[in-house]
Design an enzyme around this catalytic site. Structure first.
Site, PDB file in Angstrom:
ATOM      1  N   ASP B  25      44.253  36.008  42.730  1.00 17.87           N
ATOM      2  CA  ASP B  25      44.450  36.752  41.494  1.00 17.87           C
ATOM      3  C   ASP B  25      45.948  37.011  41.381  1.00 17.87           C
ATOM      4  O   ASP B  25      46.490  37.884  42.051  1.00 17.87           O
ATOM      5  CB  ASP B  25      43.658  38.068  41.540  1.00 17.87           C
ATOM      6  CG  ASP B  25      43.937  38.956  40.326  1.00 17.87           C
ATOM      7  OD1 ASP B  25      44.673  38.522  39.419  1.00 17.87           O
ATOM      8  OD2 ASP B  25      43.406  40.084  40.293  1.00 17.87           O
ATOM      9  N   LYS B  86      54.954  37.843  35.400  1.00 16.49           N
ATOM     10  CA  LYS B  86      53.881  37.169  34.664  1.00 16.49           C
ATOM     11  C   LYS B  86      54.048  37.313  33.149  1.00 16.49           C
ATOM     12  O   LYS B  86      53.656  36.448  32.389  1.00 16.49           O
ATOM     13  CB  LYS B  86      52.543  37.767  35.108  1.00 16.49           C
ATOM     14  CG  LYS B  86      51.306  37.041  34.609  1.00 16.49           C
ATOM     15  CD  LYS B  86      50.071  37.668  35.235  1.00 16.49           C
ATOM     16  CE  LYS B  86      48.778  37.074  34.751  1.00 16.49           C
ATOM     17  NZ  LYS B  86      47.635  37.731  35.421  1.00 16.49           N
ATOM     18  N   GLU B 183      40.371  35.205  34.182  1.00 22.42           N
ATOM     19  CA  GLU B 183      40.149  36.429  34.957  1.00 22.42           C
ATOM     20  C   GLU B 183      38.820  37.118  34.639  1.00 22.42           C
ATOM     21  O   GLU B 183      38.056  37.425  35.562  1.00 22.42           O
ATOM     22  CB  GLU B 183      41.344  37.373  34.772  1.00 22.42           C
ATOM     23  CG  GLU B 183      42.559  36.869  35.563  1.00 22.42           C
ATOM     24  CD  GLU B 183      43.896  37.417  35.073  1.00 22.42           C
ATOM     25  OE1 GLU B 183      43.892  38.346  34.251  1.00 22.42           O
ATOM     26  OE2 GLU B 183      44.932  36.900  35.529  1.00 22.42           O
ATOM     27  N   ASP B 205      38.930  43.734  30.434  1.00 20.06           N
ATOM     28  CA  ASP B 205      39.894  43.538  31.520  1.00 20.06           C
ATOM     29  C   ASP B 205      41.294  43.930  31.056  1.00 20.06           C
ATOM     30  O   ASP B 205      41.984  43.167  30.378  1.00 20.06           O
ATOM     31  CB  ASP B 205      39.845  42.062  31.958  1.00 20.06           C
ATOM     32  CG  ASP B 205      40.808  41.758  33.107  1.00 20.06           C
ATOM     33  OD1 ASP B 205      41.523  42.682  33.552  1.00 20.06           O
ATOM     34  OD2 ASP B 205      40.850  40.607  33.547  1.00 20.06           O
TER      35      ASP B 205
END
Lengths: 170, 621
Positions: B25, B86, B183, B205
């Site tokens: 992850d 990211k 994800e 999420d």
């Protein structure tokens, strides 16, 4: 060449489809050929699997929706429903469309009106879809099937617009 | 040749190989690694028992620190210490939010975001690669073995560019990526398998920097994504920035240096986290000029000030529901994923929206990595106890530029992947031999409002009268969500060459340069590794093809074809005894090419078998 979607998913070529069987066949095929089954193997197998899975996905999405399925069947029978010669729409349908669009424009911020409109459109849509099995049965009345399918395309579009408006309000 | 897996399920791992596969992850704030051990997915810890590895990299003069080791430099050397990289993946400079609040020196040249550090200019892909390298090493230490394959998770709402950037980072880190998975889908796998749940679920999420919502149908080991939506730049970080903004305003601060900008963000993060358990919080800290700062915030004010951010997550939920043609009442459960979902006002907003208690029974930080590990284990060819099948979708529509700067959609959002759609084009002028296609991703109608992916130039079109060439261009999105394009002139049946000019990312040369740099000191290692990899691949294909020939050769192939394949097998087998990696790879490729049509026939046969055979019984209720 692309395989016939009905053959690919092992279903009889007809408008009325056993959706449960469609799901079962689709998932059974996916379990065998999905790229996840070939992830640790060589590129050729992966590419082959991606190609085939994409076809199966296309077939499934098409057959799952009544409207897409009707379009596809007509295409198999050699009709292009987007052809100019089918472009005339019955007067009453046209009026109905204009009425809906006007309602949508005037009340695009009113949740209650929009919800009422959405359910009205949805009922009309289902009424029309319910007409299709008889028209398609033994190719009984394909000109009528073409007409209804085209109308359903219009209805789908306005349905989307109502939905978009509903997302914006509240 | 892999189709053998169909014939012999669960036999693709050769007994003498010890293959370790991991799920990663790669988060905005923290990253995690997990693996499946004795059938159980477990999060791996580093030597200090940490589970969460901060996605932070410090570039010192001669040394690079990653993770916990990099944390001390966040405040002392802010400019050279990169966090939340990211958010920069696949982004160009003009897309950065709060550029002035960030303690970095940006390289203003070129389109891509580049950060100037003590070790030179760093591309976000290279920074991510450094995080991935650290995670790989950590896993290898913890598992005492070489990691051969990985699944990396990406936000479901990542576009093609961001996915490609993640793939490139993995390549730079020397990871063999089996698949990029979304994800929320990974979370659903972990949740569904762990809780043995069936039904229609929403995965909400909210991570450090991205927001995804996915609607999935869980049924007998099949995880089918019905729709996904999200926000590419919305996460816990934005709540930190909101608090940092409040501190600036209340304490009248502007013109901060790099270190003060960073400490403001870090204090803000601490306040946000404390507010989860305390009704009000006071932060006291010193700026670099000695000024004392004291700032108090209570839960209600925080909720009010950040309500706009929370509302930004509601719109995507409505879109996803509409695309899946579902109403709130048909949702069996709402699974909360990502550390940011701990904020009480998010929990209460979701509870109100869905009129049901959100599900928090799995650790929101760990669930994605656990799901990724499960999938890595299955993809690596291990026989899984459950017949796990993920059917995911593409989050954004794909289209091409047409007259007047408009976009014509070719693949619609939420199409199940892999998906391929063809479009026919014709020439505009007599004798035209080339044409250019601009591919975009997004939902809007104007080119300027969508994300430009690449320009494809088709050449070698046979010269013909204008309008008579028929070029079929196929756009394909594979199971990673990545696009590829191929083209064919239909009247001559000739493949046209395509050159791609991506709108973002590392060029082929930059990649090669970075790869050589990272292997510079390991030239010898590289050779040994290449040889052993070539041999393993060679052995695999030999076994595979032999099995397939034995089982299906006689009824699918002619005697001549069998003879040809047998010859290629023999040549490859004898080369396996030597130490020439290039020769082995070449012969492996030859055998692959030779068995291509055999593979296609087997694929068709297995579709047939799936419909006739046992598989149907398995899916029967």
């Amino acid at each position: 060449m692309t395989q016939n979607f009905f053959t690919l998913l092992n279903l009889p070529e007809a408008f009325v489809v056993d959706l449960k069987k469609l799901d079962q066949h689709y998932q059974a095929i996916q379990k065998e050929i999905h790229p996840d089954r070939f992830a640790s193997l060589n590129d050729e197998a992966k590419m082959e699997s991606v190609k085939k899975t994409a076809q199966v996905n296309d077939a499934y999405q098409t057959l799952r929706s009544s409207i897409r399925r009707a379009e596809y069947l007509l295409h198999l029978y050699g009709f292009d429903i987007n052809d100019q010669k089918y472009s005339t729409v019955p007067q009453d349908f046209l009026l109905q469309q204009m009425e809906w669009r006007e309602e949508l424009e005037t009340h695009h911020k009113n949740k209650e009106v929009l919800e009422k409109l959405a359910s009205e459109v949805s009922i009309k849509k289902n009424e029309k879809i319910d007409l299709l099995p008889t028209y398609f049965d033994k190719k009984n009345n394909l000109p009528e099937a073409i007409k209804i399918t085209r109308e359903l395309n219009f209805i789908e579009k306005i349905e989307q617009h109502i939905d978009d408006a509903l997302i914006e309000v509240s | 040749m892999a189709l053998l897996q169909i014939a012999e399920p669960g036999q693709s791992t050769l007994p003498h190989q010890h293959k370790l596969s991991i799920g990663i992850d790669l988060g905005t704030t923290n990253s995690l690694v997990a693996t499946v051990q004795s059938g159980l997915a477990t999060i791996l810890k580093d030597q200090d028992d940490h589970v969460l590895i901060p996605s932070v990299v410090h570039y010192g003069k001669n040394i690079t620190h990653v993770g916990h080791d990099a944390l001390p430099f966040l405040l002392t050397d802010a400019k050279n210490t990169i966090m939340s990289v990211k958010r920069f993946m696949g982004q160009s400079l003009n897309h950065i939010q709060y550029k002035d609040a960030l303690p970095y020196e940006f390289d203003e040249e070129g389109q891509d975001i580049q950060l100037k550090t003590e070790q030179g200019t760093k591309h976000p892909i290279a920074v991510s690669a450094d995080i991935l390298k650290k995670l790989k090493t950590m896993a290898e230490v913890s598992l005492c073995g070489e990691v051969t394959a990985a699944v990396i998770t990406v936000p479901a709402y990542f576009d093609d560019t961001q996915r490609q950037a993640t793939r490139d980072a993995a390549k730079l880190a020397g990871l063999n990526v089996l698949r990029l998975i979304n994800e929320p889908t990974a979370a659903a796998v972990a949740y569904g398998l762990d809780q043995k749940k069936e039904g229609t679920f929403i995965i909400y999420d909210l991570g450090g920097g991205t927001f995804d919502v996915s609607i999935l149908k869980l049924h007998q080991g099949v995880f089918e994504v019905l729709a996904t939506n999200g926000h590419p730049h919305l996460g816990g970080d934005d709540f930190d920035q909101a608090i940092a903004g409040m501190i600036r305003k209340t304490c009248d601060l502007d013109q901060l240096n790099y270190e003060d900008k960073r400490s403001l963000i870090m204090e803000a993060k601490k306040i946000k986290e404390s507010l989860t358990t305390h009704p009000d919080v006071t932060a006291k800290f010193k700026l670099s000029n000695g000024k004392d700062i004291s700032f108090t915030l209570n839960r209600d004010t925080f909720a009010r000030e950040t309500n706009a951010l929370v509302q930004k997550t509601i719109q995507p939920i409505k879109r996803a529901l509409s695309d899946a043609k579902l109403s709130i009442t048909s949702i069996d459960g709402v699974v909360m994923v990502g550390g940011a979902t701990r904020m009480p006002h998010i929990q209460s907003e979701i509870k109100t929206f869905f009129d049901q208690e959100p599900l928090n029974n799995l650790n929101p930080d760990e669930v994605v990595a656990l799901g990724a590990a499960r999938q890595a284990h299955t993809l690596a060819g291990n026989k899984s106890d459950q017949d796990l099948l993920l059917l995911d979708v593409t989050p954004l529509s794909l289209g091409i530029e047409t007259m007047g700067g408009l976009v014509e959609k070719i693949i619609h959002r939420n199409s199940t992947i892999p998906v391929a759609k063809a479009q026919e084009f014709t020439t505009f002028k007599d004798g035209q031999t080339a044409m250019s296609i601009h591919v975009l991703q997004g939902e809007r109608e104007r080119v300027s409002d969508c994300r430009s992916l690449a320009n494809f130039t088709l050449t070698d079109i046979p010269p013909m009268v204008a309008g008579s060439a028929k070029i079929r261009v196929t756009f394909q999105i594979d199971a990673d969500g990545l696009l590829s394009v191929s083209a064919k002139e239909l009247s001559t049946n000739k493949e046209t060459s395509i050159t791609v000019k991506p709108s973002y990312g590392l060029s082929e040369e930059q990649m090669t340069l970075m790869l050589t740099q990272s292997f510079e000191n390991a030239e010898e290692d590289k050779k040994i590794r290449a040889l052993s990899e070539a041999k393993i691949e060679g052995e695999q294909i030999v076994t595979a093809v032999q099995n397939a020939l034995h089982k299906d050769g006689n009824h699918l192939l002619t005697q001549d074809e069998i003879k040809g394949i047998q010859n290629a097998i023999d040549t490859l087998s004898s080369s396996l005894k030597e130490s020439d990696a290039d020769l082995i790879t070449g012969l492996t490729k030859d055998l692959n090419t030779l068995t291509e049509s055999f593979a296609a026939k087997l694929m068709d046969q297995s579709v047939g078998n799936a419909l006739k055979g046992k598989s149907i019984d398995k899916v029967k209720l």
